[in-house]
Each structure stands twice: as structure tokens, then as C-alpha cells.
Enzyme design. Structure first.
Site, PDB file in Angstrom:
ATOM      1  N   LEU A  61       1.049  -1.152   0.112  1.00 44.66           N
ATOM      2  CA  LEU A  61       0.201   0.088   0.097  1.00 44.66           C
ATOM      3  C   LEU A  61       0.815   1.480   0.002  1.00 44.66           C
ATOM      4  CD1 LEU A  61      -2.886  -0.782   2.536  1.00 44.66           C
ATOM      5  CD2 LEU A  61      -3.077   0.049  -0.380  1.00 44.66           C
ATOM      6  N   SER A 131     -11.955   5.577  11.465  1.00 45.08           N
ATOM      7  CA  SER A 131     -11.938   5.105  12.865  1.00 45.08           C
ATOM      8  C   SER A 131     -12.373   6.068  13.983  1.00 45.08           C
ATOM      9  CB  SER A 131     -10.533   4.499  13.107  1.00 45.08           C
ATOM     10  OG  SER A 131     -10.414   4.439  14.634  1.00 45.08           O
ATOM     11  N   GLU A 133     -11.151   6.780  16.273  1.00 49.84           N
ATOM     12  CA  GLU A 133      -9.804   7.209  17.091  1.00 49.84           C
ATOM     13  C   GLU A 133      -9.763   8.583  16.626  1.00 49.84           C
ATOM     14  OE1 GLU A 133      -7.738   6.191  19.364  1.00 49.84           O
ATOM     15  OE2 GLU A 133      -8.898   4.139  19.645  1.00 49.84           O
ATOM     16  N   TYR A 155      -2.105   6.768  15.374  1.00 51.77           N
ATOM     17  CA  TYR A 155      -3.181   5.958  14.488  1.00 51.77           C
ATOM     18  C   TYR A 155      -4.228   6.785  14.062  1.00 51.77           C
ATOM     19  CZ  TYR A 155      -6.607   2.522  13.388  1.00 51.77           C
ATOM     20  OH  TYR A 155      -7.675   1.878  12.718  1.00 51.77           O
ATOM     21  N   ASN A 183     -15.134   0.512  17.499  1.00 52.91           N
ATOM     22  CA  ASN A 183     -14.607  -0.876  17.921  1.00 52.91           C
ATOM     23  C   ASN A 183     -15.481  -2.061  17.545  1.00 52.91           C
ATOM     24  OD1 ASN A 183     -13.119   1.074  19.525  1.00 52.91           O
ATOM     25  ND2 ASN A 183     -11.873  -0.701  19.923  1.00 52.91           N
ATOM     26  N   HIS A 184     -14.945  -2.881  16.536  1.00 52.38           N
ATOM     27  CA  HIS A 184     -15.837  -4.153  16.159  1.00 52.38           C
ATOM     28  C   HIS A 184     -14.759  -5.271  16.263  1.00 52.38           C
ATOM     29  CE1 HIS A 184     -13.892  -1.925  12.813  1.00 52.38           C
ATOM     30  NE2 HIS A 184     -14.137  -2.967  12.271  1.00 52.38           N
ATOM     31  N   ARG A 283      -1.411   2.608  27.354  1.00 49.39           N
ATOM     32  CA  ARG A 283      -0.934   3.379  26.242  1.00 49.39           C
ATOM     33  C   ARG A 283      -0.436   4.535  26.893  1.00 49.39           C
ATOM     34  NH1 ARG A 283      -6.429   2.891  22.235  1.00 49.39           N
ATOM     35  NH2 ARG A 283      -6.012   0.657  21.840  1.00 49.39           N
ATOM     36  N   PRO A 284       0.353   5.346  26.206  1.00 48.12           N
ATOM     37  CA  PRO A 284       0.799   7.014  26.490  1.00 48.12           C
ATOM     38  C   PRO A 284      -0.089   7.806  26.689  1.00 48.12           C
ATOM     39  CG  PRO A 284       2.164   6.154  24.795  1.00 48.12           C
ATOM     40  CD  PRO A 284       1.009   4.981  24.877  1.00 48.12           C
ATOM     41  N   ALA A 285      -1.342   7.544  25.869  1.00 52.39           N
ATOM     42  CA  ALA A 285      -2.561   8.549  25.945  1.00 52.39           C
ATOM     43  C   ALA A 285      -3.814   7.626  25.358  1.00 52.39           C
ATOM     44  CB  ALA A 285      -2.496   9.821  25.199  1.00 52.39           C
TER      45      ALA A 285
END
Length: 328
Positions: A61, A131, A133, A155, A183-184, A283-285
Site C-alpha cells: 500500500l 476510525s 480514533e 493511529y 470498535n468491532h 498506552r501513553p494516551a
């Protein structure tokens, strides 16, 4: 003679891709699946072999020339971009790779789709698997398509860039949509994801004992059934106009809720005795509460989730239990 519709699916051997190619084949499509070359950067092994009816293409990609050539050769009616680096945690370790795979690669696909449309005179429709996110520190909950984009991870930032590029592509009269997927999950989710780590861990502990190491148990997510989310993407591709859609259940559950449901499925009520917190997995955040308002998808696409949270977790646990039983 009616032309057989053609679809190109990136990430065809991943969780969502595997369900999507099965759906497209059932719909009578000629399906081409993009899979990463062996050893390509940023990839993980697929969860399933492609069905024999799918034409597989090994392509990177992050190679814009190769991507454009592939789209030109396949000349698809629909393009579904499900490929990319899918781990938020890994994006902290490899932010530059995440930007290339999840961000810049989408630009190549959009350009290729537009060029193919212009050269053939036939409409090409593209669906970007975005996402939740991208919302990151959302000021409101639930979030919908009007929520400000404020990512808090590499991400999320890469997905946000791609999301905006889809909107820009529509200015070129390309039928391009972003499905903002919350989320799935499913039994096809790799064990590198916390949900599958939990369900496989519960199955193992019920059989052998032991403990499960996790990170932040208080993080809350809107979890749905992966095949439902694939259905939403197909509906979006075939809608009368290109729109962006939040795809979500509208219910938030904590990681602890997920753990409790998984252990309950195997008959363990005292799950706390089998779980330990490991700072390595924090996670960091972490985003604020991510819960989606899928009103537009319900109204415009006639879409709604079909599997409850408890049933989703239960199906995953049952599949992991069956895997252990087959292994002896």
C-alpha cells in the site's frame, strides 16, 4: 449482456476483509483482494486464506505507483480500503510507518480511483474504513459525523488525515465515503488485540488456570459485531449519495466489563483473581469515552447492529474454547 460488478478490497485477509469478500462474492461480484507481500513492513499475518474465487494481488500500500497500476488493471466499480496498520498501541512505536500506511496510502487509492473513473467514463466508488480514533479527546459523547476531529494517537492522526482526504476527493466528483468505525470484534480478530487476548485468555484459564496481563481496565469503548460493520460499509458504497457515517452501537462498556463477560461465559465469576495490571500495556494516551451516534447510518442506510455486547463476547469466547478443544 449485464456486466459483472468488480470490487477491490485492500486488507482482504484481515478480520473485516475476510467477512467483506465473503459478502461481495455472495452478492455476485468479481472480487480482487489486495494482500501485502510476504514480509512487508507494518503487516501482520492474515486471519484467513482468501476464498478460491477471489483474485489475490500481492501489493504494498505504501507504493503509490504499484497501487495506481493495480487499480487501473482491475478497473473496479467499488474499492474498499480496509488495509493498513490496525494497532493503536503499535502506532506509538512506529508513527512514521503508521502515517505512510494509514494516511498517505489512502491518497494513492483516491487518486487511482479518480484516474480510473476519468479514463473509463464509469463511476468508481470508494469506501474508506475510518476510525473513531479520529475523535480522540471528543468534547461530547456520543460522537457523530459533526464531532470535531481531535486525535490523540499517531493511529488516530493518520486516520484523520485520510478522513479529510476523502472529503477533498469528493470535490473531484469521486463517490468517496468514510465509514467511521467504532470498535468491532469477532473470533477472527487477531490475539494481538485486547478483546481477543481477553477471550482467548478466559478460554485458556478455564481449562488450565493461570493469569491474564492487561492494561487500563477503565477504558471504555463502543464494541460491535464485525460482520455488522462490514454490512454498513457495503450499504454506504451503494447508497444514492456519498456521505460519511459513524458506525457504532451507541453503548459504551469498559475493558473490565469485557473481561467480566468473557470469564462469565466460561463459568468464572471471580475474574479479578485471574487478571493482573501490567504497565507495559498502558498506552501513553487514551481517548476520552468513545461512543458513537449512528443515527445517520440508521436513517440513510437502514443499518442497525444485530448482536448485543454480551452475545458478541460470548461468541468470541465460544470460538476460543472450541479451538482449544480441537487442539486437545
Amino acid at each position: 449482456m449485464t456486466r459483472t460488478p468488480v470490487a477491490l478490497v485492500t486488507g482482504a485477509s484481515g478480520q473485516d476483509g475476510s467477512y467483506l469478500v465473503e459478502r461481495l462474492l455472495a452478492d455476485g461480484y468479481a472480487v480482487h483482494g489486495l494482500v501485502p507481500p510476504a514480509g512487508a513492513a507494518g503487516t501482520v499475518p492474515g486471519v484467513a486464506d482468501l476464498p478460491a474465487e477471489v483474485t489475490a494481488h500481492a501489493a504494498d500500500l505504501t507504493d503509490p505507483v504499484g497501487v495506481r497500476a493495480l487499480v487501473r488493471d482491475v478497473s473496479p466499480d467499488e474499492v474498499y480500503n480496509l488495509g493498513g496498520l490496525s494497532s493503536v498501541a503499535r502506532s506509538w512505536q512506529e508513527p512514521e510507518l503508521t502515517a505512510r500506511v494509514n494516511g498517505l496510502a489512502v491518497v494513492s487509492l483516491l487518486e487511482a480511483a479518480a484516474e480510473t473513473q476519468e479514463s473509463t467514463g464509469r463511476e468508481v466508488r470508494l469506501v474508506q474504513a475510518s476510525s473513531a480514533e479520529i475523535f480522540g479527546e471528543a468534547p461530547i459523547a456520543p460522537q457523530d459525523e459533526r464531532t470535531p476531529v481531535r486525535p490523540v494517537s499517531p493511529y488516530g492522526a493518520a486516520k484523520a488525515f485520510a478522513h479529510h482526504c476523502v472529503g477533498v476527493a469528493r470535490r473531484r466528483e469521486l463517490f468517496a465515503v468514510s465509514c467511521i468505525l467504532y470498535n468491532h470484534e469477532s473470533p477472527r480478530r487477531p490475539t494481538t488485540f485486547v478483546t481477543r487476548k481477553i477471550t482467548s485468555g478466559a478460554a485458556r484459564i478455564a481449562r488450565e488456570g493461570g493469569t491474564l496481563a492487561l492494561g487500563n481496565l477503565d477504558a471504555r469503548r463502543d464494541w460491535g459485531w464485525a460482520p455488522d460493520y462490514v454490512d454498513a460499509m457495503v450499504r454506504a458504497a451503494r447508497h444514492t449519495e456519498p456521505l460519511d457515517y459513524v458506525v457504532a452501537t451507541g453503548e459504551a462498556h469498559s475493558v473490565a466489563d469485557f473481561v467480566a463477560a468473557a470469564f462469565s461465559r466460561v463459568g468464572i465469576d471471580d475474574w479479578q483473581a485471574h487478571v493482573r495490571i501490567d504497565p507495559e500495556f498502558v498506552r501513553p494516551a487514551d481517548p476520552a469515552v468513545l461512543i458513537g451516534d449512528a443515527t445517520r447510518a440508521r436513517t440513510e442506510l437502514g443499518w442497525s447492529p444485530s448482536v448485543t455486547f454480551d452475545e458478541l463476547v460470548g461468541r468470541m469466547v465460544d470460538a476460543d474454547v472450541a479451538t482449544l478443544e480441537r487442539a486437545g
